[in-house]
Design a protein around this motif. Structure first.
Motif, PDB file in Angstrom:
ATOM      1  N   ASP A   1      44.422  36.987  32.718  1.00 23.51           N
ATOM      2  CA  ASP A   1      43.865  38.271  32.287  1.00 23.51           C
ATOM      3  C   ASP A   1      43.250  39.046  33.447  1.00 23.51           C
ATOM      4  O   ASP A   1      43.495  40.244  33.605  1.00 23.51           O
ATOM      5  CB  ASP A   1      42.801  38.033  31.206  1.00 23.51           C
ATOM      6  CG  ASP A   1      43.398  37.451  29.941  1.00 23.51           C
ATOM      7  OD1 ASP A   1      44.275  38.100  29.360  1.00 23.51           O
ATOM      8  OD2 ASP A   1      42.988  36.344  29.541  1.00 23.51           O
ATOM      9  N   GLU A   2      42.488  38.356  34.274  1.00 22.31           N
ATOM     10  CA  GLU A   2      41.756  39.061  35.329  1.00 22.31           C
ATOM     11  C   GLU A   2      42.682  39.637  36.399  1.00 22.31           C
ATOM     12  O   GLU A   2      42.294  40.560  37.121  1.00 22.31           O
ATOM     13  CB  GLU A   2      40.739  38.134  35.993  1.00 22.31           C
ATOM     14  CG  GLU A   2      41.351  36.928  36.693  1.00 22.31           C
ATOM     15  CD  GLU A   2      40.296  36.083  37.376  1.00 22.31           C
ATOM     16  OE1 GLU A   2      39.621  36.603  38.276  1.00 22.31           O
ATOM     17  OE2 GLU A   2      40.132  34.913  36.991  1.00 22.31           O
ATOM     18  N   SER A   3      43.933  39.129  36.475  1.00 24.18           N
ATOM     19  CA  SER A   3      44.879  39.675  37.451  1.00 24.18           C
ATOM     20  C   SER A   3      45.660  40.863  36.893  1.00 24.18           C
ATOM     21  O   SER A   3      46.302  41.597  37.638  1.00 24.18           O
ATOM     22  CB  SER A   3      45.856  38.590  37.906  1.00 24.18           C
ATOM     23  OG  SER A   3      46.761  38.261  36.853  1.00 24.18           O
TER      24      SER A   3
ATOM     25  N   TYR B   1      41.698  45.582  34.614  1.00 27.66           N
ATOM     26  CA  TYR B   1      40.347  45.710  35.165  1.00 27.66           C
ATOM     27  C   TYR B   1      39.367  45.220  34.104  1.00 27.66           C
ATOM     28  O   TYR B   1      39.380  45.711  32.967  1.00 27.66           O
ATOM     29  CB  TYR B   1      40.060  47.171  35.527  1.00 27.66           C
ATOM     30  CG  TYR B   1      40.765  47.623  36.788  1.00 27.66           C
ATOM     31  CD1 TYR B   1      40.173  47.446  38.033  1.00 27.66           C
ATOM     32  CD2 TYR B   1      42.029  48.209  36.729  1.00 27.66           C
ATOM     33  CE1 TYR B   1      40.821  47.851  39.192  1.00 27.66           C
ATOM     34  CE2 TYR B   1      42.687  48.611  37.880  1.00 27.66           C
ATOM     35  CZ  TYR B   1      42.068  48.433  39.112  1.00 27.66           C
ATOM     36  OH  TYR B   1      42.708  48.816  40.261  1.00 27.66           O
ATOM     37  N   LEU B   2      38.570  44.230  34.469  1.00 23.59           N
ATOM     38  CA  LEU B   2      37.543  43.764  33.549  1.00 23.59           C
ATOM     39  C   LEU B   2      36.551  44.890  33.299  1.00 23.59           C
ATOM     40  O   LEU B   2      36.486  45.854  34.066  1.00 23.59           O
ATOM     41  CB  LEU B   2      36.836  42.536  34.120  1.00 23.59           C
ATOM     42  CG  LEU B   2      37.751  41.337  34.468  1.00 23.59           C
ATOM     43  CD1 LEU B   2      36.915  40.187  35.010  1.00 23.59           C
ATOM     44  CD2 LEU B   2      38.575  40.906  33.268  1.00 23.59           C
TER      45      LEU B   2
ATOM     46  N   GLU C   1      34.393  45.701  36.149  1.00 23.96           N
ATOM     47  CA  GLU C   1      35.168  46.214  37.281  1.00 23.96           C
ATOM     48  C   GLU C   1      35.533  47.679  37.064  1.00 23.96           C
ATOM     49  O   GLU C   1      35.455  48.492  38.001  1.00 23.96           O
ATOM     50  CB  GLU C   1      36.438  45.385  37.467  1.00 23.96           C
ATOM     51  CG  GLU C   1      36.186  43.965  37.944  1.00 23.96           C
ATOM     52  CD  GLU C   1      37.456  43.138  38.006  1.00 23.96           C
ATOM     53  OE1 GLU C   1      37.452  42.098  38.694  1.00 23.96           O
ATOM     54  OE2 GLU C   1      38.466  43.530  37.382  1.00 23.96           O
TER      55      GLU C   1
ATOM     56  N   ARG D   1      39.449  41.517  28.552  1.00 25.98           N
ATOM     57  CA  ARG D   1      38.734  42.223  29.623  1.00 25.98           C
ATOM     58  C   ARG D   1      37.287  41.751  29.785  1.00 25.98           C
ATOM     59  O   ARG D   1      36.526  42.331  30.548  1.00 25.98           O
ATOM     60  CB  ARG D   1      38.756  43.726  29.345  1.00 25.98           C
ATOM     61  CG  ARG D   1      40.163  44.312  29.240  1.00 25.98           C
ATOM     62  CD  ARG D   1      40.106  45.813  29.052  1.00 25.98           C
ATOM     63  NE  ARG D   1      39.422  46.438  30.160  1.00 25.98           N
ATOM     64  CZ  ARG D   1      38.480  47.366  30.050  1.00 25.98           C
ATOM     65  NH1 ARG D   1      38.075  47.761  28.845  1.00 25.98           N
ATOM     66  NH2 ARG D   1      37.917  47.888  31.112  1.00 25.98           N
TER      67      ARG D   1
ATOM     68  N   GLY E   1      36.097  38.751  30.923  1.00 28.96           N
ATOM     69  CA  GLY E   1      35.760  37.822  31.989  1.00 28.96           C
ATOM     70  C   GLY E   1      35.250  36.524  31.393  1.00 28.96           C
ATOM     71  O   GLY E   1      34.963  36.431  30.194  1.00 28.96           O
TER      72      GLY E   1
END
Length: 450
Positions: free
Chosen positions: A230-232, A235-236, A239, A431, A433
């Motif tokens: 997910d984090e790749s 944008y969280l 972020e 999103r 994290g």
């Protein structure tokens, strides 16, 4: 003056009559064919003319032909000869021979020259440099199409799936292990060439049916494409907040960098980057934005099928039928568009693309997709977060809408997807994290209230 120039001058001056030249050529051709005809031509007692032509279905492999006049029988012989020549030509046509003709036909069926460029790249990578040809002593693109059968093509397809484009770089080259190398999507793109060329050969009556139609690959053989973290992919939440804050700060310092505003606006639109940079003033109608064009790479295809990238151009179509859509503009998006229009009017009036109504320009023309990505790469580094380019903004917006509880069909239409499975399978990511996920799990799975 060359011989061709001299001939053209003679034609223009009336010294040479092309019709007369053609008659002479046809006459010489007829004389040659009749001279090579292996059977005698004779007049029977009934005044009719006769000869034989080759026919393997008849006794002695020949068939008697009878016509009223000698001229009629000679014309028949010429036509039979030409028919047999065409058969011989068809019998020797290969995929390699047919490819240039087919790729021109294919270019009529697609809007984007980049599609043809991709097909040409696959042709050179998987067909012209195919290790299978060396190992098995058969080259499917140089074998007459009439000789290609299901088993030959099935073996080739399975080898390609398992080994991809393995081409020896040294004498001690060894094939890799038998794990699959191509994903299902890669195989579909690679096999498209042989599949459609053989369909084309059917339409040209070179073969009666396409033997590749029955070739199937067990889905277990394809390389598995794992869903990325997910984090790749998005944008969280934190972020996105930090990135937008930094982008606004930078724009307020420059006051004219429309690349920055393009990035900011897309966090409200979730457009494909080609759609984003091709937006016009006329696309804005009250609270709605009409997405109806894109900026695409343009390639020139040479006679020998080499592709040369020549730049970008706007085209009046989107990636798919569903891509032509109208997007609701929220209040914040409307405010950003007002700033974009003001920035355009104050800084870019002399740019030709401004005069054509485009929203995202720089002094030397269009803002390109690469310009958008360079902004994101730069600002991700400043924030010390994983680099995520423009398509990750699109995934971020779509994931945000899914999290909001909006109906999936509405989200699909907003995204310009033809199928909601595309939206769910490829554009839905968490999103929060790890910390956010852990907190949600604590709340969701808690059994006691203290």
């Amino acid at each position: 003056m060359t011989n061709i120039d001299l001939l053209q001058e003679a034609v223009n001056a009336g010294i040479i009559n092309l019709d007369s030249v053609q008659e002479q050529i046809d006459m010489k051709k007829k004389e040659k064919i009749l001279k090579e005809h292996p059977y005698s031509i004779w007049e029977g007692k009934d005044g009719k003319w006769r000869t034989y032509v080759f026919d393997e279905t008849k006794a002695k492999n020949r068939r008697l032909i009878k016509r009223k006049t000698k001229e009629d029988i000679e014309d028949f012989i010429v036509k039979e000869y030409e028919k047999e020549q065409k058969k011989k030509i068809k019998a020797n046509i290969t995929i390699r021979i047919l490819y240039p003709e087919w790729i021109k036909y294919k270019s009529l069926q697609v809007n984007s020259s980049s599609t043809i460029a991709r097909i040409n790249a696959d042709w050179k990578k998987y067909y012209c440099n195919d290790l299978y040809n060396q190992i098995h002593n058969i080259n499917i693109i140089d074998t007459p199409i009439k000789s290609l059968n299901f088993l030959t093509l099935d073996k080739w397809a399975h080898y390609i799936v398992k080994n991809g484009n393995l081409f020896p770089s040294s004498n001690n080259y060894k094939p890799k292990s038998q794990e699959s190398n191509l994903s299902r999507k890669q195989y579909f793109n690679v096999s498209l060439i042989v599949r459609q060329i053989l369909d084309y050969a059917v339409h040209k009556e070179i073969i009666e049916s396409n033997p590749f139609t029955n070739v199937t690959i067990d889905k277990k053989l394809f390389r598995k494409v794992a869903k990325k973290s997910d984090e790749s992919q998005v944008y969280l939440i934190n972020e996105e907040h930090d990135l937008l804050h930094l982008l606004w700060k930078s724009f307020n310092q420059t006051k004219n960098d429309l690349r920055i505003l393009a990035v900011i606006l897309n966090f409200y639109l979730g457009l494909r980057v080609g759609e984003l940079v091709a937006l016009k003033r006329s696309d804005i109608n009250g609270r709605y934005l009409h997405v109806q064009r894109q900026l695409v790479k343009e390639f020139i295809i040479s006679e020998d099928n080499d592709t040369e990238f020549v730049g970008y151009k706007p085209v009046n179509f989107t990636k798919s039928v569903a891509g032509d859509r109208k997007i609701y503009l929220v209040d914040e998006a409307m405010k950003i568009i007002d700033i974009i229009l003001s920035t355009l009017d104050n800084n870019y009036k002399n740019v030709p693309e401004y005069k054509q109504g485009f929203l995202f320009v720089k002094q030397d023309g269009f803002i390109l997709p690469s310009n958008i990505d360079s902004v994101l790469v730069s600002y991700c580094k400043k924030l010390n977060i994983l680099t995520k380019r423009s398509h990750k903004i699109r995934k971020t917006v779509i994931s945000t809408l899914v999290d909001s509880g909006l109906n999936i069909n509405t989200i699909r239409e907003f995204a310009g997807h033809e199928d909601e499975r595309t939206t769910f399978n490829n554009y839905t990511f968490n999103r929060l994290g790890n910390d956010g996920i852990e907190n949600m799990l604590e709340k969701s799975l808690s059994k006691f209230n203290s």
